[in-house]
Design a protein around this motif. Sequence first.
Motif, PDB file in Angstrom:
ATOM      1  N   GLU A   1       1.100  -0.885   0.284  1.00 51.77           N
ATOM      2  CA  GLU A   1       0.158  -0.448   0.328  1.00 51.77           C
ATOM      3  C   GLU A   1       0.900   1.351  -0.033  1.00 51.77           C
TER       4      GLU A   1
ATOM      5  N   ARG B   1      -6.628   1.014   0.020  1.00 49.74           N
ATOM      6  CA  ARG B   1      -8.165   0.641   0.484  1.00 49.74           C
ATOM      7  C   ARG B   1      -9.239  -1.206   0.891  1.00 49.74           C
TER       8      ARG B   1
ATOM      9  N   MET C   1      -5.608  -5.064   5.318  1.00 48.96           N
ATOM     10  CA  MET C   1      -6.441  -4.183   6.469  1.00 48.96           C
ATOM     11  C   MET C   1      -4.801  -4.955   7.347  1.00 48.96           C
ATOM     12  N   HIS C   2      -4.164  -3.801   8.071  1.00 49.90           N
ATOM     13  CA  HIS C   2      -3.243  -3.824   9.104  1.00 49.90           C
ATOM     14  C   HIS C   2      -3.328  -3.666   9.879  1.00 49.90           C
TER      15      HIS C   2
ATOM     16  N   TYR D   1      -6.296  -3.801  15.137  1.00 52.54           N
ATOM     17  CA  TYR D   1      -6.397  -2.953  13.750  1.00 52.54           C
ATOM     18  C   TYR D   1      -5.559  -1.918  13.888  1.00 52.54           C
TER      19      TYR D   1
ATOM     20  N   PRO E   1      -4.312   0.984  10.564  1.00 54.63           N
ATOM     21  CA  PRO E   1      -4.310   1.256   9.599  1.00 54.63           C
ATOM     22  C   PRO E   1      -3.190   2.153   9.385  1.00 54.63           C
TER      23      PRO E   1
ATOM     24  N   GLU F   1     -13.267   4.491   5.566  1.00 56.59           N
ATOM     25  CA  GLU F   1     -13.180   5.118   7.432  1.00 56.59           C
ATOM     26  C   GLU F   1     -14.119   5.780   7.723  1.00 56.59           C
TER      27      GLU F   1
ATOM     28  N   TRP G   1     -12.180   1.019  10.572  1.00 58.62           N
ATOM     29  CA  TRP G   1     -11.417   1.699  12.163  1.00 58.62           C
ATOM     30  C   TRP G   1     -12.338   0.728  13.423  1.00 58.62           C
TER      31      TRP G   1
END
Length: 447
Positions: free
Chosen positions: A251, A258, A261-262, A318, A320, A425, A429
């Motif tokens: 990313e 988008r 998912m981090h 999570y 981002p 978002e 989140w």
Amino acid sequence: MVMIKVKKLPHDAGPAAWNSILANRIAAPALAERRNADWLIIGAGFAGLAAARRLRELHPVDRIVLVEASTVADGPAGRNSGFMIDLPHDLSSDDYGGAVDADRQQTVVNRAAIKFAENTAKDFGLNEEALVVSGKINAAATSNGLANNRDYAAHLTTMQESHELLDAAQMKSITGIDYYQGGLFTPGTAMLQPALYIRGMADGVVRMGVDLYEKSPVVSLQLAGTDWIAKTPSGAITAPRVILAVNGHAESFGFYQRKLMHVFTYGSMTRRLCADDVKRLGGEARWGITPADPMGTTVRRLSGIGGDRLIIRNRFTYNPSMEVTSNRLDRVALSHNQAFKARFNSLGDIPMEYTWGGRLCVSRNNVQAVEEVRPGLFTAVCQNGLGAAKGTLGGMVVAELASGYSSELVRQVSGQGGLKSLPPEPIAWVGANAIIRWDEFQAGREL
Ligand SMILES: Cc1cc2nc3c(=O)[nH]c(=O)nc-3n(C[C@H](O)[C@H](O)[C@H](O)COP(=O)(O)OP(=O)(O)OC[C@H]3O[C@@H](n4cnc5c(N)ncnc54)[C@H](O)[C@@H]3O)c2cc1C
């Protein structure tokens, strides 16, 4: 003209314990020149190292360069729990299982990756502590956990996969503690000392003639004609084919916006156990258990180069931003101590010597991205929290794909149908963190 400015460089949270307990290693130099290559691989984790090894096999005389932002084995590949899992292990399910046909296919390709890693470890002369196929246990501390294990065992029976249900006494004789009511043993997982394995892979590919540069983050990528020019802070590499093996940091290179998912998960490792501790603990000298509830606690008992130690892994967040604060690590350390005390109270006060976090990259539909994203630019990313097997697989396959090979393995792994978009978002989140917190709460004593 395609010009990619890398938006964010990796930042690893806390010490890489597995690497810290090994003898000091002299890192490869940082890139400090402008040079040409036939292939450039960015990222020296499971995916990048597997790609390097496979490319070298396919192209014995090509110039292959591997660059790593950090130092080898300090990134996520050297700071995980070391389970290279053959069977389906969907972290977002209740019991790791999914649809039977898809799980069968996933098992076949995971095993191809484990075979590749096993052969590589043998060829590179790595010792058994780096990688051994000794299987793993899904441990259950609650009646819900036992039910998950039974469901998963039924799923394995349908898949015609061998497995063994263990009772509380068998669990005690393996672990030395009476915390677990039962377990489910499956024989195909390879257990790694991840830093030892990653170091061994890096040394091995260098011996095969791959040029490795550490502390050399790629800060921009530019397409000039048919060549890519990758700049680092003090050098540049020009190559017609580039493999991006940076997992979620794809990313940061502008890809899969988008869609990734981090997520972070966290580990703590005790100080060395002394002879008395080892005696009091009992059980076997080396074992690894994953929790019967995917939101529970993973535990490993080590005995080897870094001494006798216990390792706890739990909690997901999570993030981002792909970073976590030291406050977060402090809070996680409390959760690790709690999980440790609940299991190993009989050992008295054994402090954690290390607590750390690491990045996972997960897609909403649990698929990887192994493909050509621009002419000559390939990705092997998004390992869905299972990068030991899936990263290795992605690296092997991307090397073949980029070399123009076609095979059933390439078709299956590179044709996973694309990553599903995330909600916008802050909905993602709030939603992701709320689901994680709720699932962790539900995990009860499995956590
Ligand atoms: C605590 C913990 C426990 C885990 N347990 C397990 C487990 O038991 N089994 C399992 O399968 N997985 C586990 N994981 C997940 C696993 O570590 C990852 O899925 C895996 O490391 C991904 O491999 P990879 O090679 O794709 O990416 P990575 O290992 O993240 O490697 C990518 C590399 O790219 C480098 N990089 C990024 N940007 C740049 C840039 N601009 N220039 C140059 N280099 C760059 C990074 O520094 C990094 O070293 C765990 C993770 C954590 C944190």
